[in-house]
Design a protein around this motif. Sequence first.
Motif, PDB file in Angstrom:
ATOM      1  N   TRP A  72      14.984  31.926 -18.398  1.00 49.74           N
ATOM      2  CA  TRP A  72      15.908  32.484 -17.409  1.00 49.74           C
ATOM      3  C   TRP A  72      15.464  33.895 -17.026  1.00 49.74           C
ATOM      4  O   TRP A  72      16.234  34.662 -16.486  1.00 49.74           O
ATOM      5  CB  TRP A  72      17.329  32.483 -17.974  1.00 49.74           C
ATOM      6  CG  TRP A  72      17.820  31.085 -18.200  1.00 49.74           C
ATOM      7  CD1 TRP A  72      18.509  30.301 -17.314  1.00 49.74           C
ATOM      8  CD2 TRP A  72      17.632  30.288 -19.366  1.00 49.74           C
ATOM      9  NE1 TRP A  72      18.759  29.062 -17.868  1.00 49.74           N
ATOM     10  CE2 TRP A  72      18.238  29.035 -19.130  1.00 49.74           C
ATOM     11  CE3 TRP A  72      17.014  30.509 -20.599  1.00 49.74           C
ATOM     12  CZ2 TRP A  72      18.243  28.010 -20.077  1.00 49.74           C
ATOM     13  CZ3 TRP A  72      17.005  29.495 -21.535  1.00 49.74           C
ATOM     14  CH2 TRP A  72      17.612  28.264 -21.263  1.00 49.74           C
ATOM     15  N   ALA A  74      13.307  36.070 -14.547  1.00 48.14           N
ATOM     16  CA  ALA A  74      12.843  35.866 -13.176  1.00 48.14           C
ATOM     17  C   ALA A  74      11.316  35.820 -13.084  1.00 48.14           C
ATOM     18  O   ALA A  74      10.752  35.019 -12.328  1.00 48.14           O
ATOM     19  CB  ALA A  74      13.395  36.965 -12.275  1.00 48.14           C
ATOM     20  N   THR A  77       9.548  32.371 -13.416  1.00 50.85           N
ATOM     21  CA  THR A  77       9.845  31.266 -12.508  1.00 50.85           C
ATOM     22  C   THR A  77       8.592  30.565 -11.990  1.00 50.85           C
ATOM     23  O   THR A  77       8.534  29.326 -11.993  1.00 50.85           O
ATOM     24  CB  THR A  77      10.726  31.753 -11.343  1.00 50.85           C
ATOM     25  OG1 THR A  77      11.962  32.251 -11.871  1.00 50.85           O
ATOM     26  CG2 THR A  77      11.024  30.616 -10.369  1.00 50.85           C
ATOM     27  N   PRO A 133      17.066  28.528 -11.815  1.00 53.24           N
ATOM     28  CA  PRO A 133      15.753  27.971 -11.467  1.00 53.24           C
ATOM     29  C   PRO A 133      15.333  26.858 -12.420  1.00 53.24           C
ATOM     30  O   PRO A 133      14.716  25.875 -11.983  1.00 53.24           O
ATOM     31  CB  PRO A 133      14.817  29.183 -11.561  1.00 53.24           C
ATOM     32  CG  PRO A 133      15.698  30.354 -11.274  1.00 53.24           C
ATOM     33  CD  PRO A 133      17.024  30.009 -11.903  1.00 53.24           C
ATOM     34  N   TYR A 134      15.651  26.996 -13.712  1.00 50.01           N
ATOM     35  CA  TYR A 134      15.308  25.920 -14.655  1.00 50.01           C
ATOM     36  C   TYR A 134      16.002  24.623 -14.251  1.00 50.01           C
ATOM     37  O   TYR A 134      15.372  23.556 -14.205  1.00 50.01           O
ATOM     38  CB  TYR A 134      15.709  26.308 -16.072  1.00 50.01           C
ATOM     39  CG  TYR A 134      15.513  25.166 -17.062  1.00 50.01           C
ATOM     40  CD1 TYR A 134      14.224  24.777 -17.436  1.00 50.01           C
ATOM     41  CD2 TYR A 134      16.596  24.467 -17.584  1.00 50.01           C
ATOM     42  CE1 TYR A 134      14.036  23.717 -18.309  1.00 50.01           C
ATOM     43  CE2 TYR A 134      16.415  23.416 -18.468  1.00 50.01           C
ATOM     44  CZ  TYR A 134      15.141  23.040 -18.823  1.00 50.01           C
ATOM     45  OH  TYR A 134      14.944  21.979 -19.683  1.00 50.01           O
TER      46      TYR A 134
END
Length: 320
Positions: A72, A74, A77, A133-134
């Motif tokens: 988590w 950034a 990502t 994003p995950y």
Amino acid sequence: MKVLVTGGAGRVGSRVIATLIARGDQVVSLDLRENAQAGVSNVLGAFDDATAVERAMEGVDAVLHLGALMSWVAADTPKMFAANVTGTHLLLLAAKAKGVRKFVFASSGEVYPETRPAYMPLDESHPTKPTSPYGLTKLLGEDMVQFFARAYGMATVILRFSHTQDATELLDPNSFFSGPRFFLGPRIRQQEAFGNRAVVEALKPYDDGSEKHLISKGQDGALFRMPITDTRDIAAGVVAALDSERAIGQVMNLGTEEAIRIDEAVAILQRHTKLPAVEVTLPIPAVNYQTSRARAIEILGIRPQWTFERMVADAIAQRK
């Protein structure tokens, strides 16, 4: 049967491999780390390494794609999309080229909106609206798996894992998941790494340098609440999905149906740690949800065995 297990050195992958070897299957592990169990063929490499994927897929009858990069932060990502999206696509392409009979994909409850569910318990028909994003990478993985099933007739199964823990992690402030979930200091350090200044500022006044449990509340005052599933139950579900013909084409939530509130979980931990706890209202929505396991129970014929309280008791026994 020869089975490729991605993430074979991980918590769930290691347990799955132990079960497969014990019953006589051939197992290949694809991971960045080696699985040291006797009888495992290790291919060391990333999931988005086409050469490693090609080697690992040789002669394989089924794929259990359990591995993923979970973060988590950034800055991670791009690496997460490479591992979880590009890697899953490469595995599907290689499985198709090699005529693999079955492809089981480990997705995540993060494909749902775990902080803003439309209804509970979350079943497989709930809208998929990831907020991380995950979660997005896992939903894209699901879409690719379903495409290969539609377009090429691949026998596929999608399993949406709930939050998964080894029992021993629950009492460990340094564990990746349980530390920040149940302990104040680790949560502060995690949120500092994430760059969440508002959360850090809410937590800091409670930190005097001593170890404390943390009871988290969301900005609306709701206590955090979630299913926490033992790796043994997840591994049993994965093997059952591999073996089940009825599971083909299904999307199933995998994990416990017990959603435990953070204050209830901390009270169980405190019986053993004797640590004080602080209750903090955070400037974010509470993670507050429960999932339905009904479809997996009906199709796979197995029920979760490990409640949170039983997991903690097991962790204590293992320490002793």
